[in-house]
Every structure is written in C-alpha cells, then in structure tokens.
Design an enzyme around this catalytic site. Structure first.
Site, PDB file in Angstrom:
ATOM      1  N   GLY A 135     102.898  43.934   3.816  1.00 15.51           N
ATOM      2  CA  GLY A 135     104.321  43.729   4.041  1.00 15.51           C
ATOM      3  C   GLY A 135     104.689  42.267   3.935  1.00 15.51           C
ATOM      4  O   GLY A 135     103.827  41.387   3.844  1.00 15.51           O
ATOM      5  N   LYS A 150     102.471  41.727  11.299  1.00 11.80           N
ATOM      6  CA  LYS A 150     101.201  42.350  10.931  1.00 11.80           C
ATOM      7  C   LYS A 150     100.061  41.835  11.810  1.00 11.80           C
ATOM      8  O   LYS A 150      99.262  42.606  12.328  1.00 11.80           O
ATOM      9  CB  LYS A 150     100.893  42.064   9.453  1.00 11.80           C
ATOM     10  CG  LYS A 150     101.937  42.604   8.479  1.00 11.80           C
ATOM     11  CD  LYS A 150     101.519  42.426   7.040  1.00 11.80           C
ATOM     12  CE  LYS A 150     101.437  40.966   6.626  1.00 11.80           C
ATOM     13  NZ  LYS A 150     102.750  40.277   6.660  1.00 11.80           N
ATOM     14  N   THR A 151      99.993  40.512  11.981  1.00  9.24           N
ATOM     15  CA  THR A 151      98.901  39.932  12.769  1.00  9.24           C
ATOM     16  C   THR A 151      99.027  40.274  14.236  1.00  9.24           C
ATOM     17  O   THR A 151      98.050  40.663  14.888  1.00  9.24           O
ATOM     18  CB  THR A 151      98.879  38.401  12.580  1.00  9.24           C
ATOM     19  OG1 THR A 151      98.776  38.113  11.183  1.00  9.24           O
ATOM     20  CG2 THR A 151      97.702  37.787  13.303  1.00  9.24           C
ATOM     21  N   GLY A 181     106.111  37.628   8.420  1.00 11.09           N
ATOM     22  CA  GLY A 181     106.967  37.630   9.597  1.00 11.09           C
ATOM     23  C   GLY A 181     107.359  38.987  10.126  1.00 11.09           C
ATOM     24  O   GLY A 181     108.230  39.071  10.996  1.00 11.09           O
ATOM     25  N   VAL A 182     106.722  40.075   9.628  1.00 14.16           N
ATOM     26  CA  VAL A 182     107.102  41.402  10.141  1.00 14.16           C
ATOM     27  C   VAL A 182     106.181  41.867  11.254  1.00 14.16           C
ATOM     28  O   VAL A 182     106.333  42.975  11.767  1.00 14.16           O
ATOM     29  CB  VAL A 182     107.120  42.453   8.998  1.00 14.16           C
ATOM     30  CG1 VAL A 182     108.218  42.145   8.008  1.00 14.16           C
ATOM     31  CG2 VAL A 182     105.768  42.546   8.302  1.00 14.16           C
ATOM     32  N   SER A 189     113.190  46.513 -13.590  1.00 15.15           N
ATOM     33  CA  SER A 189     114.229  47.141 -12.781  1.00 15.15           C
ATOM     34  C   SER A 189     115.611  46.507 -12.942  1.00 15.15           C
ATOM     35  O   SER A 189     116.599  47.017 -12.415  1.00 15.15           O
ATOM     36  CB  SER A 189     113.839  47.110 -11.300  1.00 15.15           C
ATOM     37  OG  SER A 189     113.832  45.795 -10.821  1.00 15.15           O
ATOM     38  N   LYS A 240     114.797  46.830  -1.395  1.00 12.95           N
ATOM     39  CA  LYS A 240     115.974  46.475  -2.177  1.00 12.95           C
ATOM     40  C   LYS A 240     117.259  46.912  -1.482  1.00 12.95           C
ATOM     41  O   LYS A 240     118.255  46.178  -1.464  1.00 12.95           O
ATOM     42  CB  LYS A 240     115.882  47.106  -3.569  1.00 12.95           C
ATOM     43  CG  LYS A 240     114.756  46.526  -4.421  1.00 12.95           C
ATOM     44  CD  LYS A 240     114.640  47.234  -5.764  1.00 12.95           C
ATOM     45  CE  LYS A 240     113.524  46.622  -6.607  1.00 12.95           C
ATOM     46  NZ  LYS A 240     113.360  47.281  -7.912  1.00 12.95           N
TER      47      LYS A 240
END
Length: 812
Positions: A354, A360-361, A357-358, A677, A720
């Site tokens: 991802g 994960k760690t 900053g979401v 895209s 998106k």
C-alpha cells in the site's frame, strides 16, 4: 545306559538348586518333611535321593511338582543350627529316576532306579570331550566368574560322563537347562547337549564382555579427560597464568548444557569449546571461537513465548490501535482461530502492500501485541548484499550472522513477529541477490532449516510469523511474491483520516509535546480543513506533521506566557500553518474546452491527471509532451486515430486534421507517466478541442481505449476513485468491466460520487461533453494545400536525465 539297581530312599525336594553326581555342596534344610527325611537318611546308610522342585516358591510340593530324575547323594556332615534349621554337606553319587512314591508322610519315600557310569571311550566321545574342554576354557577366560584352577581340574578328568557333570555343575545356567543335562542318562547325548548349551553361553558372555569394555572405555575416557584438564589447570597455575580462562571454559560448558541446544548444535559447540581450551591465551583465533560460542548460546533455540489465542481480546487491541483496515484485521483473527484449533501450524507470511503512511509497519506491532509475541523490525530498503541476510563466513575478519538471526537474538524468542520492512526496495549487485536469499527465509517448506553462513547449523524459522511491507507489488521479485499472501491496503478516505486524527494522531502529538487537553484544543472542523487544504496524500503522515506543527506553535505560545489555552479552530489555521497548499472542491472551477481530468495510480496512491489539448495552424502534426512513457504515447495515437475515424459523427470537418496541428500535453512534465488508462481521457480532450464543446469540470475518467472506441478495464480503481473524491469530483467514468472493483469503494464515498460505467467511447463523450460549442480562441490561417499529416513528439519527451519508472504500470 541300563539301570544298575533299585533302591528305596527318602526324598529331599530341592528349591532353586540341582545336584549332579560328583558334586559336593552344603544345603540348608528347614522344612519339617525335609528335616525328617535327613534324619531318616542318617539312620540308614546316610543315603538320600535329591530331586529339584519345578517351582521353587512351592512350600508343600506334590509328586507332580518334583522332577522325576535326580541324584542319589551321601550325607557327609550334619550341623543343627538355631531355629530348627539343619545344614548338611552332601555329595552326589549317581543319577536315578523315581519309579514310584511309596510314602508321602511324614516325608517322601521313593522307589528309584539308579544308573552308574559304565560308558567307554571312542573317537566320537573323545572329540566331544575335547570340544567341551575347549569351550569351558574359553568360558572361564571370558566370564571371570570361575576360578582358573577349576580348568586344571576339568582337564585332568578322563571319564566322559563325570566330565560333563562337573562342567555343568560349574556353569551358571537355568534350572531347566541343568535338568535336561541331568536327564541325559547316556553319555554321548549328554555331551552333545552340553556343547550346544556352552556355545550359546559363550555368545552371551562375549556380548556381555563387549558391553563392559565399551562402558569401561567411556568411563576411562571421562576420567582421562578430567585428569588431563586438572593437569592443564595445574600447569597454567605453575606458569602464573590467570585462572579466569579455566573458569571461562567451565562456565561455557555449563551454559551449553543448560541451553537445550539441538543435538547437532550442542556437539558443534562442545567441539569448538575444546578447541578454545587448547589454544594459547593470546591466539587471535581464540576471539573468533569465543564470539562464535557467544552467538550460539545467545540465539533462542528452544525458548519461545505462548500465543494469546483470545480472538475477542485480539480484536479489541487491533481496533484500539488502528481505525478501519477491516480486511487485515479479519485475516489476523482467522490466523488466531486456526492456531486455537490446530496446535501445530506453520507461520504465515503476509505481505502488506500500500501507499506510504497507511499504517503497514505499525500494524505489525499491533499484531505482535495482540498475540503477545516479541516484535522485530528489519528494514530491507537499500540492502544489496546477500550476506546481510545469510551472514559472512567465519574466515572473514569481523564476520557476523545475517540480520535475520541478529533479529532472532534481539527478540530472544523462537516465535516472534518478524517485520521485513520495504521488501520492494531491495536491489542487487556483484555481492549477490538478497531477494533470492530471502526465499529460504519465507518459504514454509524450507525455513525449518535456515542456514546462516556464520552459524553453519540449521536454524528453525518455521515458528516465526513473518510480515513484509511494500509500496509497489510489481517491484517485488515474482518468486518472492509466490511465498507470500498479498494483502493490499488502500489509501484512507477523508472520513477515515478524520477518525484516525481524532482518535490517535492528536492525542499522540499532544502527549509527545508535553501538552494536555487543557493547554490545546484541536476540533474536528480544524482537522478536516487540514486534510482538505494542507494535505493531499493516501496515508496520514503529512497530516500528523501538520498536527505536530500546531502543537509546537501552541507550546511556544504557552511557554512565552502569552496564553494558557490555545484553541485551534478552522478559521485560525492560516495563522499557524500559513496559506492553504491545495485547493479543495472542484478540480477545475469552470467547464473548459480541451482540458479533461483523468485518474492515475502511483506508488503513493491515486491522483488526478489533467490532459490538455490545443489546436493551432499547422500541417497536421501530433505533438506529445509531459514525460510520457511508450504505452501512454501509443494510447495518444490510438485516441487520435479514433477521433479522426469518428470525425463525421462528431461534426469535425476532415480538413481540420490537415490544416491544424494538435498538441497533447500532460502537466507536471518532470514526473514520468505511463500506462494505458489515460486513453479515454486523451480522446475526450481531443474531441473537445476539435469540436469546441466544453468538458464538464466536475467529471473525471479512466479507461483504456481501442481503435474502434471500446473502453477496456484498468487497475487501481479504488485508489483512483478516492483521488477523485479528494479533488472534489462529482462524477467518475469507469470501464464496464471494472464494475466488480466498485465493491471495494467505501460506502460514504459512493454516496458522494456518481459512478458511471461505460463500455464505448461514444458513451464517454455523451456524458463528458456539453452540447454548446465555444468559438475557438485560435486564429485560423489557411495552410498550404495537399500536405501529408505526420506525428511528432515534443522536445520534453526526448530530454535525457529524467528518472524513468521501473515498470510501465505506475500510471495505469
């Protein structure tokens, strides 16, 4: 052999012993019947018949309990002992067999047939006698239970029957075997049977001897080692050396015994310790061996922690630490449920992919806390040496184990949660490929015997729960991906960011800056404005930085004595953080001709992408600028071909393509862009520029275009759509085949956006273009006739030095 005479004699049943002819032995007689039989024998010629009981425990035997063959004996001596017991000395005279019992009370009286030895020698008997004497000599040498003088006595016996009886009397045999020899009345069968028994006994004695020799050698080796060690200690004391080295060896030996190492590792450790003890104190190799032993003893070979398998408690911890991330939490709870049902389960390898900053760690830390396991983090960013994973050989100066085993030592547990951070940032050079070395670490079929070059012994990693993180899945080597379970963590919606800030970020920053709720207040409206106008990201790192900036400025005012409470409302944000960095709301303030909003996927989440098209007098050339990749250039050409093929339906004069040049530009030209895209976005911008019809400013689109105008599916739909939502877009056009991907979009985002699924470019133009036409602002100058149109690429595309993306799907 025929019986020589019949006699009537008192019977003395024997327990646990058997008398042969020519055998002299003491007997203790205590039973009443037996005592009376002895007394009767003393009155009559001192003769008595001795037969053995079948069961030695039977105190009152009957006829069936006594063997029928025994020995006639003469009572040589009788001695009465205190308590009514009699000790008699008896000598066997001849074999005899009971014909009948004549009396049972007060003692047994039997009628017997007596056999006397009358056998003469022949060659067979002589051979059997020599074989028997040879076996007996060997037996005496091996067993050490019979005095050597007995062999001299046996060798001098000439009578074959007597020889067999005397040899049998000296052997330690079962009563059944001795009785079988006693019942062999004829000499030849008796010798043959005894030879067979002697051969069997020799094998047994030989095995006993080998076992004793082995045990004695082991004891001698241990005693020898102890003796030599004591000598070494004494020599070292005489030389004046410190006793610390001696104590160190004993201490290490004790630690090795207590460490519960695997057998193979323990043998290796003891071998290295012996080497260390034999080395001179100043030997350079001694330090290497000592460090190696320290590492062996420091690793958690058998020490582990107990998992907390309470699903409800784990769910509470995960919810308290992280807002949202339902898919990830569900996967962790599934793992706990399986662990509770199946005691032995190989540790899963989960990969969180991802944007930065979401969380994960930090999610890895929460998993370790929920399981009550130790947590180890290893950053793989920039690692390009295989030895970082596997360690160096001990032949190198300063060699150490790899970072995997270093992490295990840090954890102090054989089953920690091991986070391999930034697994997509590894690279390789002449020192090897670290990603290939990771295959053994992450493969459940191999990691039970992970081999480190320094330790040189298999280490079990199968109990470790490995978690890896990455920003881009495509950058992870394919063989490594196959070993992992990929869980994609998308960017956060605005509402999720607000909740994360209020629940986690604001309290955390207030505490870290030494403040409390009575010193600073940051309401929800202020947080929402920071998200909208001061950050534009998938994660929450910049949001946290802005909150930290507010706390710093508040702390400064409080310490300066200007105020005791700082209220940061939405209107005062500009005083603290400066002017807004981003415009929230519509991507464009008004409808325009030739400017379409596309959607792109990047490493840091989704972004909006402006595509601009302008027309001007020329010769029919098509120019592309904006650092476009090969795939994106091809999409532009396909868009151009589609619009040109549909010129009549769109109301475009054919000579427009011959009299005007077209320039397609994607702003932010320093950033490489690639992927298919943006196809429908370019086609829409081209159609708008050539028809003069405006494009809706509150609309964004994504999809690949074909020459016939079909709209093909693309990836990264959720990211998106979230980018469109952040930019204030109201309507999003998506390919029809991406309808299944819309289920991943949060419900609150769906409510605020209109998602339109399209299958053909005609549908896109019907939705995106306004009906009214705007007069072109470009002056039209007639070009020279009959000029062949050509396609060129602008100078920005050809400029060298721009960082090319590692693959063609960063902008997909």
């Amino acid at each position: 052999m025929q019986p020589t005479q019949e006699r009537i004699l008192p019977l003395l049943p024997l327990r646990g012993i058997l008398i042969f002819p020519y055998m002299v032995i003491h007997l203790d007689v205590g039973r009443e019947k037996s005592v009376q039989a002895i007394e009767e024998a003393m009155l009559k010629e001192r003769a008595i018949f001795l037969a053995t009981q079948k069961d030695a425990q039977n105190d009152d035997p009957t006829e069936e309990d006594i063997y029928s063959v025994g020995a006639v004996a003469e009572v040589k001596q009788l001695l009465k002992l205190p308590g009514g017991t009699i000790r008699v000395l008896v000598e066997g005279i001849a074999r005899a067999k009971i014909k009948e019992y004549t009396s049972h009370t007060p003692y047994f009286v039997v009628k017997i047939e007596q056999y006397d030895e009358t056998e003469t020698k022949n060659a067979q008997v002589e051979a059997l006698m020599r074989n028997l004497v040879s076996q007996f000599e060997q037996y005496v040498k091996l067993s050490k239970k019979i005095p050597p003088e007995t062999v001299v006595t046996v060798i001098n016996i000439e009578e074959p029957g007597r020889l067999a009886d005397i040899v049998a009397s000296h052997l330690t045999l079962r009563i059944e075997d001795k009785q079988a020899i006693l019942e062999a009345v004829d000499t030849v069968p008796r010798l043959e049977k005894l030879c067979a028994i002697m051969a069997r006994e020799l094998e047994i004695v030989e095995l006993e001897r080998k076992i004793n020799v082995r045990v004695r050698k082991q004891m001698e080796k241990t005693q020898k080692e102890y003796y030599l060690r004591e000598q070494i200690k004494a020599i070292q004391r005489e030389l004046g050396e410190k006793e610390d080295r001696i104590a160190e060896g004993e201490e290490l030996r004790e630690k090795i015994e207590q460490a519960k190492l695997p057998k193979e590792v323990e043998e290796k450790a003891l071998k290295e310790l012996e080497r260390l003890e034999k080395m001179p104190p100043m030997a350079a190799e001694g330090t290497v061996v000592r460090n190696y032993l320290d590492w062996l003893l420091a690793l958690p070979w058998s020490k582990g922690t107990r998992d907390r398998l309470d699903i409800n408690k784990a769910q509470q911890i995960l919810n308290a630490d992280h807002y949202g991330l339902d898919l990830v939490k569900e996967r962790i709870l599934e793992y706990l449920a399986i662990r509770k049902l199946a005691k032995k389960m190989k540790g899963p390898i989960i990969c969180f992919v991802g944007p930065p900053g979401v969380g994960k760690t930090s999610l890895g830390r929460s998993i370790a806390r929920a399981l009550e396991r130790k947590f180890v983090r290893l950053s793989l960013g920039g690692v390009r040496d295989e030895a970082e994973i596997r360690g160096h050989r001990r032949t190198y100066v300063g060699a150490m184990p790899g970072r995997i085993l270093q992490g295990m030592k840090t954890a102090g547990s054989k089953n920690p949660v091991f986070l391999l951070d930034e697994v997509d940032k590894m690279s390789m050079d002449f020192r090897g490929d670290p990603s290939s070395a990771l295959l053994e670490v992450l493969d459940p079929e191999q990691n039970f015997s992970f081999s480190d070059h320094y330790i040189e012994a298999p280490y079990d990693l199968s109990n470790v729960m490995f978690i890896t993180t990455a920003n881009v899945q495509q950058n992870i080597p394919r063989p490594l991906q196959d070993r992992m379970e990929i869980i994609y963590i998308p960017g956060y919606t605005e509402e999720e960011k607000v909740q994360i800030a209020i629940r986690h970020l604001v309290p955390k920053q207030i505490k870290e800056h030494g403040l409390n709720n009575k010193m600073i207040q940051i309401p929800e409206k202020a947080v929402r404005r920071i998200i909208r106008e001061y950050t534009r990201e998938s994660g929450v790192r910049n949001l946290e930085r802005n909150i930290a900036s507010l706390c710093r400025k508040a702390a400064k005012q409080i310490v300066a004595g200007k105020t005791k409470l700082v209220r940061v409302n939405a209107q005062k944000l500009e005083q603290f953080l400066g002017k807004p960095r981003f415009r929230y709301g519509t991507a464009e303030l008004e409808d325009q001709v030739g400017i379409a909003t596309g959607l792109a996927w990047t490493e840091v989440g989704g972004e909006t992408l402006q595509v601009e098209v302008s027309t001007y007098k020329g010769t029919g050339k098509l120019t592309l600028t904006g650092k476009l990749g090969d795939v994106m250039k091809e999409s532009a050409q396909a868009s151009y071909s589609y619009v040109r093929s549909r010129a009549a339906e769109l109301g475009i004069k054919q000579n427009m393509f011959e009299k005007y040049d077209l320039h397609i530009h994607v702003p932010e030209g320093a950033i490489p862009k690639d992927g298919p895209s943006a196809g429908i976005t370019m086609a829409t911008a081209l159609a708008s520029a050539l028809t003069g019809r405006q494009i809706r400013h509150d609309l964004a689109m994504t999809g690949e275009i074909t020459l016939r105008g079909r709209v093909l599916p693309i990836g990264g739909v959720k990211e998106k759509v979230l980018a469109a939502h952040r930019a204030g877009i109201k309507t999003v056009l998506l390919p029809m085949d991406n309808s299944k991907d819309t289920e991943e979009i949060p419900a609150n985002v769906k409510k605020q956006l209109e998602l339109v699924l399209v299958d053909h470019m005609d549908e896109v133009l019907n939705v995106a273009l306004r009906e009214t036409k705007i007069a072109s602002r470009t002056a039209v100058i007639e070009p020279p006739p009959e000029v062949t149109p050509e396609i060129t690429y602008g100078p920005v595309v050809e400029t060298e030095g721009g960082p090319e993306l590692p693959n063609e799907n960063n902008y997909s």
